[in-house]
Design a protein around this motif. Structure first.
Motif, mmCIF file in Angstrom:
data_model
loop_
_atom_site.group_PDB
_atom_site.id
_atom_site.type_symbol
_atom_site.label_atom_id
_atom_site.label_comp_id
_atom_site.label_asym_id
_atom_site.label_seq_id
_atom_site.Cartn_x
_atom_site.Cartn_y
_atom_site.Cartn_z
ATOM 1 N N ASN A 228 41.949 39.855 41.013
ATOM 2 C CA ASN A 228 41.301 41.091 40.605
ATOM 3 C C ASN A 228 41.863 42.261 41.423
ATOM 4 O O ASN A 228 43.053 42.551 41.338
ATOM 5 N N ASP A 229 41.050 42.904 42.240
ATOM 6 C CA ASP A 229 41.526 44.040 43.034
ATOM 7 C C ASP A 229 41.815 43.644 44.474
ATOM 8 O O ASP A 229 41.970 44.523 45.334
ATOM 9 N N ARG A 230 41.915 42.350 44.737
ATOM 10 C CA ARG A 230 42.137 41.866 46.105
ATOM 11 C C ARG A 230 43.527 41.254 46.232
ATOM 12 O O ARG A 230 43.972 40.511 45.361
ATOM 13 N N SER A 237 42.391 48.165 48.905
ATOM 14 C CA SER A 237 42.215 47.933 47.464
ATOM 15 C C SER A 237 42.631 49.142 46.637
ATOM 16 O O SER A 237 43.104 48.986 45.503
ATOM 17 N N LEU A 241 45.453 48.745 43.755
ATOM 18 C CA LEU A 241 45.244 49.070 42.342
ATOM 19 C C LEU A 241 46.300 50.049 41.823
ATOM 20 O O LEU A 241 46.655 50.013 40.639
ATOM 21 N N ARG A 244 49.082 47.711 41.142
ATOM 22 C CA ARG A 244 48.786 46.922 39.937
ATOM 23 C C ARG A 244 48.973 47.763 38.677
ATOM 24 O O ARG A 244 49.467 47.261 37.661
ATOM 25 N N PRO A 266 45.051 50.740 36.076
ATOM 26 C CA PRO A 266 45.223 49.367 36.553
ATOM 27 C C PRO A 266 44.572 48.316 35.653
ATOM 28 O O PRO A 266 44.445 47.157 36.062
ATOM 29 N N ASP A 267 44.155 48.702 34.441
ATOM 30 C CA ASP A 267 43.466 47.784 33.541
ATOM 31 C C ASP A 267 44.247 47.629 32.239
ATOM 32 O O ASP A 267 44.797 48.599 31.711
ATOM 33 N N GLN A 289 43.209 39.093 36.244
ATOM 34 C CA GLN A 289 42.718 40.467 36.337
ATOM 35 C C GLN A 289 41.224 40.553 36.669
ATOM 36 O O GLN A 289 40.790 41.537 37.273
#
Length: 498
Positions: A228-230, A237, A241, A244, A266-267, A289
């Motif tokens: 995820n965001d880690r 973070s 992101l 990412r 980032p999505d 994700q």
């Protein structure tokens, strides 16, 4: 595939004329996401591929054609797509109005530059005797040549499913045969150049040009073992992101994906359901994700450990709640003979006994056992017919069965699982794979010493799976041979080695 003669000439492109000092199709062409009446066509204009493409900031109109024949005498669809600088002058054409279960040829033109010709195929819309596909993952550029793709491109397949680690962000391993040449990417321009390096490979281009692809990412498209965001390598973070977002953008720019997969910062949504007539449904999942942070490692690298209580917390998720709901709904719509759940890694439990207790790998489904249980429960609730889970990531071949409680050898299996080895990335030792088999009776096959891919053929009665291996990944023209063949019979859970 060579450029076609202009039997059916392109139309007149409106807008400013464009002239290229070098071939703009250095990264090839590709198709993907086949439906019964449409397919996505991709290319990127990049005359200087390792210099952020070498294109000006101005947009360029790109014509495209889809034909029923290789000479383009019978045009089935055509149009113009504008290649923009903010997408690295890539184009993602949704060619619609096509006939189901039909082979087509396609090409592009920008200015006077005509692309090579690609071949694609729409999904069947109704009854279909069989579907053949290959699945692959993990292609570290430095550790070997892509001869597996050369072999794949020559096969009689309907599509290719890529399960992640299309690029690697970092160098690792030994006996490199070629080099990344630069450090770890963190910016959009750097990720673009990394994709360009990989996509210049002629064998990879051939496999893209021969079949439509379905594609999902894993971790190395961004950074190793992120959740995820880690990230254990980038602790901030907010900074992660941003990285990412750049990585997801570059992935979209270089793959034959629909507009629905275009990132929003980032999505990005890459999970999707594809239907291939009455013989096969494919569910693509994204287990990177949305997952919960790695358990029991205090922000460090998730590895083989004796787990803590956090691992079995019910709230922990591999897919995220929204994707879990989507998967449950999608399973209710899967009515084909076979349901292929395509995700990134080994789903079966891989317990490794040791003197200090049982060890589990925290970056895989064993770090999220209740999320795995919920997925398997959904297969049971929906009475999913012939579920087969496929994965990659582990750089080894695995075959086995999936069950709700792996500690009960007599418990009925819920699904069959196959994991493909890597295209090039170094694999685990023979000692490790032997221990996997010894400690996990639901795993019936494991080999980590060979590189390659898997082929699948499904029909009304069986699912046949072949593990295809490269003789020597360090040799550019190495041969490929069959290592093992499995059959899964209709209404039977579990693979049989034949």
């Amino acid at each position: 595939m060579a450029s076609a003669t202009l039997a059916a000439p392109f139309g007149i492109v409106c807008g400013a004329p464009v002239n290229f000092g070098a071939d703009p199709y250095t990264l090839g062409i590709a198709s993907g996401c086949p439906r019964a009446d449409s397919v996505i066509l991709w290319t990127r204009l990049a005359p200087s591929p390792l210099e952020d493409g070498g294109m000006p900031q101005t947009p360029v109109d790109v014509e495209w054609q889809v034909a029923e024949d290789e000479k383009f005498a019978r045009i089935a669809a055509r149009g113009t797509e504008r290649a923009m600088a903010d997408l690295a002058h890539s184009v993602h054409v949704e060619a619609r109005g096509l006939q189901p279960d039909r082979i087509y040829w396609y090409r592009f033109r920008a200015g006077s530059a005509v692309s090579p010709v690609g071949r694609t195929r729409t999904a069947p819309g109704g009854p279909k005797p069989r579907v053949r596909f290959a699945f692959a993952s993990c292609q570290q550029y430095e550790q070997g040549f892509f001869s597996a793709y050369r072999d794949m491109a020559a096969r009689d397949l309907d599509l290719v499913v890529h399960l992640g680690d299309y690029i690697y962000e970092r160098s690792w391993g030994s006996h490199h045969v070629r080099q990344h040449g630069v450090g770890i990417p963190t910016t959009l321009a750097e990720y673009r150049n990394r994709y360009a390096l990989y996509k210049r490979d002629a064998d990879l281009q051939a496999a893209h040009a021969a079949f439509p692809w379905l594609s999902i990412w894993d971790d190395h498209e961004v950074t190793d073992d992120y959740a995820n965001d880690r990230s254990y390598t980038i602790r901030d973070s907010v900074q992660f992101l941003k990285i990412r977002a750049a990585a997801y953008q570059a992935y979209y720019e270089h793959m034959p994906l629909p507009a629905s997969a275009r990132p929003r910062g980032p999505d990005a949504t890459i999970y999707e359901h594809y239907r291939f007539g009455d013989v096969m449904d494919v569910l693509l999942l994204d287990d990177r994700q949305y997952r919960s942070a790695s358990a029991c490692v205090n922000g460090g690298r998730p590895t083989w450990i004796v787990p803590c209580a956090e691992r079995i917390e019910e709230a922990r998720t591999m897919l995220g709640r929204a994707q879990e709901r989507w998967l449950d709904e999608s399973l209710g719509k899967c009515h084909a003979r076979w349901t292929i759940v395509a995700q990134q890694t080994l789903m079966a439990e891989d317990r490794r006994g040791a003197d200090d207790g049982d060890h589990y790998w925290m970056d895989g489904w064993d770090g999220y056992p209740n999320a795995r249980r919920r997925l398997l429960d959904a297969l049971v609730v929906h009475r999913t017919r012939n579920p087969v889970v496929i994965g990659g990531d582990r750089h080894a071949f695995f075959a086995g069965t999936l069950k709700r409680d792996f500690t009960k050898p007599d418990e009925p299996a819920i699904a069959t699982e196959f994991v493909g080895t890597s295209i090039t990335s170094d694999g685990p030792s023979e000692t490790a794979t032997r221990k996997a088999i010894a400690d996990n009776p639901h795993l019936t096959f494991a080999r980590g010493d060979k590189r390659g891919f898997a082929t699948v053929e499904v029909d009304a009665k069986t699912c046949m799976v072949g593990f295809e291996v490269v003789d020597d990944v360090k040799e550019i023209n190495s041969n490929v041979r069959r290592l093992a063949t499995f059959v899964v019979e209709d209404a039977v859970r579990g693979p049989k080695l034949i």
